[in-house]
Design an enzyme around this catalytic site. Structure first.
Site, short mmCIF file in Angstrom:
data_model
loop_
_atom_site.label_atom_id
_atom_site.label_comp_id
_atom_site.label_asym_id
_atom_site.label_seq_id
_atom_site.Cartn_x
_atom_site.Cartn_y
_atom_site.Cartn_z
N HIS A 40 -5.67 2.37 -4.10
CA HIS A 40 -4.57 1.93 -5.03
C HIS A 40 -3.46 1.54 -4.11
CE1 HIS A 40 -1.71 1.81 -8.23
NE2 HIS A 40 -2.83 1.88 -9.07
N HIS B 284 -8.14 -5.35 -10.45
CA HIS B 284 -7.29 -4.87 -11.36
C HIS B 284 -8.06 -4.12 -12.47
CE1 HIS B 284 -3.59 -4.02 -13.15
NE2 HIS B 284 -3.37 -5.31 -13.48
N ASP C 7 -9.67 3.82 -12.88
CA ASP C 7 -10.85 3.16 -13.38
C ASP C 7 -12.35 3.94 -12.93
OD1 ASP C 7 -9.80 0.82 -14.48
OD2 ASP C 7 -9.16 0.13 -12.53
N1 CMC Z 1 -13.32 0.65 -0.77
C1 CMC Z 1 -13.25 0.72 0.64
N2 CMC Z 1 -12.14 0.54 1.41
C2 CMC Z 1 -11.11 0.15 0.82
C3 CMC Z 1 -10.86 0.34 -0.65
C4 CMC Z 1 -12.08 0.56 -1.54
N3 CMC Z 1 -11.90 0.58 -2.79
N4 CMC Z 1 -9.58 0.29 -1.24
C5 CMC Z 1 -9.06 -0.09 0.16
N5 CMC Z 1 -9.93 -0.11 1.11
C6 CMC Z 1 -9.50 0.04 2.50
C7 CMC Z 1 -9.29 -1.54 2.90
O1 CMC Z 1 -10.33 -2.30 3.26
C8 CMC Z 1 -8.27 -1.42 4.02
O2 CMC Z 1 -8.97 -0.97 5.42
P1 CMC Z 1 -8.40 -1.51 6.70
O3 CMC Z 1 -7.10 -0.80 6.99
O4 CMC Z 1 -9.30 -1.04 7.69
O5 CMC Z 1 -8.34 -2.96 6.76
C9 CMC Z 1 -7.53 -0.19 3.56
O6 CMC Z 1 -8.29 0.51 2.75
C10 CMC Z 1 -6.15 -0.61 2.65
O7 CMC Z 1 -6.47 -1.40 1.52
P2 CMC Z 1 -5.69 -2.50 0.97
O8 CMC Z 1 -6.79 -3.59 0.64
O9 CMC Z 1 -4.93 -3.12 2.26
O10 CMC Z 1 -5.03 -1.84 -0.09
P3 CMC Z 1 -4.20 -2.83 -1.44
O11 CMC Z 1 -3.09 -2.06 -1.73
O12 CMC Z 1 -3.99 -4.22 -0.81
O13 CMC Z 1 -5.40 -2.61 -2.36
C11 CMC Z 1 -6.95 -2.16 -4.19
C12 CMC Z 1 -5.33 -1.92 -3.52
C13 CMC Z 1 -6.69 -1.42 -5.56
C14 CMC Z 1 -6.82 -3.71 -4.71
C15 CMC Z 1 -8.17 -1.86 -3.48
O14 CMC Z 1 -7.73 -0.23 -3.10
C16 CMC Z 1 -9.23 -1.94 -4.12
O15 CMC Z 1 -9.75 -3.31 -3.85
N6 CMC Z 1 -10.05 -0.95 -4.78
C17 CMC Z 1 -11.16 -0.92 -5.49
C18 CMC Z 1 -10.82 -1.95 -6.76
C19 CMC Z 1 -10.20 -0.77 -7.68
O16 CMC Z 1 -10.84 0.28 -8.02
N7 CMC Z 1 -9.13 -1.37 -8.54
C20 CMC Z 1 -8.34 -0.75 -9.43
C21 CMC Z 1 -7.04 -0.21 -9.20
S1 CMC Z 1 -6.37 0.92 -10.27
C22 CMC Z 1 -6.17 -0.06 -11.74
C23 CMC Z 1 -5.63 -1.07 -11.82
O17 CMC Z 1 -4.85 -1.64 -10.90
O18 CMC Z 1 -5.91 -1.91 -12.87
#
Ligand code: CMC
Length: 437
Positions: free
Chosen positions: A307, A268, A363
């Site tokens: 996201h 987050h 971010d």
């Molecule tokens: N790097 C590589 N792969 C990713 C990433 C990433 N940053 N984000 C998502 N994926 C992949 C994930 O592995 C999955 O792949 P597969 O379908 O093969 O399993 C697919 O994309 C869908 O991801 P998800 O984890 O199901 O998506 P989510 O909605 O649960 O997670 C998230 C959203 C923000 C937690 C995630 O994208 C992430 O961990 N990003 C990196 C951390 C980050 O930058 N967070 C800040 C978010 S914006 C500001 C805030 O919220 O505060």
């Protein structure tokens, strides 16, 4: 308003139910009538991580993640970032309308009136270890305000709520600045209420022996824009925490502290700090392709990318990139920017990221700006928490005023044992793996 009905046939019993649909949603409670027999509890929705569950009705923030749209109270984020101050936007988010000049003057005066911390809170901060993480200090100190203002527990009194909101918006920059000064071993600087909100924050962060702190206007404006962009983002992890904790009628200080705790995680608000650590680890532009391969192999995440809601370029990231250019004119270009731009370029052309609709989020670039301005990465999430306090408070108010809301209490699907015979100590056999021992 009811749109139409959804017809559900339960193949277990052959019964058909007409479930009302309104605003593109059905009420999970309407599923409860679907039973296999009188003993059956009734059907529930199962939605770990709230992937497809609306927990409230809200008029604060609108996001269209497919189109990359973000609006506060109907106003596009781009217009607000270009034409407003953060406190103007805070007023909009909290009250629903942009302030007139006179309303703004009153509001700014109210916030200024509350920038000081009680001396005991200052002493409380002094008790932290020299290397305490600023976010841990921030969370604990916001919670500690609850001990100074016990009347804040009166959460059903709108006048008391307004006062606590003014206090929190006024005090979070002071707490944030003190955590920063503490980590550097510098004396705390008292607020200067002649200055604007971002200038005063910079004063409390960076004033040394000069009689009056002169903020660089470009950097002060950049900080104000970053605050605007971070002010609210509808039902994310920390806002959901604010609403859940607040739904028990806990006071706004401990509720805000809980929301800030949720924000601190690397998935987050902690992502901005994680991005900088990632850029440090990559080290140079030529090592970007190898890093991307590690991401694709699932060894690491590309921090600052992806996201839950945006499946397009995060509109905040676009404005931040523009702001970064203004900041670098003052501070000089950060070498980290080269690595970040290359990461973005490679990722946006790569099938792995295209297929999953992974774009830079808020971010990705904010940390680079903060570092160029002189902040340590440990401060980045605290910088996120200052403006987001406004969003948390607006959502908290909305939750308390919503007659449909009650204490937040999800259901579960129990997966544990059925009833077991109690085993006396002398007959027990060790079964628990090492973690508990
Ligand atoms: N790097 C590589 N792969 C990713 C990433 C990433 N940053 N984000 C998502 N994926 C992949 C994930 O592995 C999955 O792949 P597969 O379908 O093969 O399993 C697919 O994309 C869908 O991801 P998800 O984890 O199901 O998506 P989510 O909605 O649960 O997670 C998230 C959203 C923000 C937690 C995630 O994208 C992430 O961990 N990003 C990196 C951390 C980050 O930058 N967070 C800040 C978010 S914006 C500001 C805030 O919220 O505060």
């Amino acid at each position: 308003m009811e749109d139409k009905r959804l017809s559900i046939t339960d193949e277990r019993t052959g019964s058909t139910y007409k479930i009302p649909v309104a605003d593109g949603a059905l009420r999970s409670m309407d599923l409860r009538q679907i039973k296999t027999g009188p003993e059956d509890f009734g059907l529930m929705g199962y939605d770990p991580a709230f992937m497809n569950t609306a927990s409230c009705r809200s008029s604060v923030t609108f996001i269209d993640g497919e189109k990359g749209i973000l609006r506060y109270r109907g106003y596009p984020i781009e217009d607000l970032a270009e034409q407003c101050t953060f406190l103007e936007v805070a007023y909009l988010i909290l009250t629903g309308e942009l302030p007139t000049a006179q309303e703004l003057e009153v509001w700014v005066g109210q916030v200024r009136h509350h920038t000081m911390l009680h001396e005991t809170t200052k002493k409380f901060l002094e008790g932290f270890r020299y290397d305490a993480h600023p976010m841990g200090m921030f969370i604990s100190t916001v919670a500690a305000l609850s001990t100074i203002y016990p009347e804040a527990r009166n959460v059903l009194d709108p006048a008391s709520r307004r006062l606590q909101i003014q206090r929190l918006v006024g005090k979070v920059p002071t707490i944030a600045a003190y955590t920063y000064r503490h980590s550097l071993g510098y004396p705390y600087v008292y607020p200067d209420n002649e200055l604007s909100y971002p200038e005063n924050f910079m004063n409390m962060l960076w004033r040394m022996v000069e009689p009056r702190y002169q903020a660089n206007p470009t950097l002060a404006r950049a900080l104000d824009i970053l605050f605007i962009l971070h002010a609210d983002h509808e039902q994310n992890c920390s806002t959901n925490t604010m609403r859940a904790v607040g739904s028990s009628q806990a006071d706004p200080y401990v509720s805000t502290a809980a929301a800030a705790a949720a924000l601190s995680g690397p998935l987050h608000g902690g992502a901005n700090e994680a991005v900088l650590k990632m850029l440090d680890e990559i080290g140079s532009k030529d090592r970007v392709p190898a890093y991307i391969e590690r991401v694709k192999a699932g060894h690491v995440k590309l921090m600052g990318f992806g996201h839950r809601v945006y499946k397009n370029y995060d509109p905040r990231a676009r404005i931040i990139k523009w702001t970064a250019d203004r900041v670098f004119e003052v501070t000089g270009r950060s070498p980290k920017l080269e690595i970040a731009l290359e990461l973005e370029r490679v990722a946006l052309e790569d099938d792995y990221f295209i297929k999953r609709k992974l774009y830079p989020n808020v971010d990705f670039y904010s940390g680079i700006i903060y570092q160029a301005m002189g902040f340590k990465p440990e401060m980045f999430t605290v910088l996120f928490a200052i403006p987001r306090t406004v969003g948390w408070l607006a959502q908290w108010q909305e939750m308390l005023e919503d007659p449909e809301q009650k204490i937040a209490r999800p259901r579960q699907i129990y997966t544990g044992h059925g009833k077991r015979e109690f085993v006396p100590m002398e007959k027990r056999v060790a079964k628990v793996a090492s973690a508990a021992r």
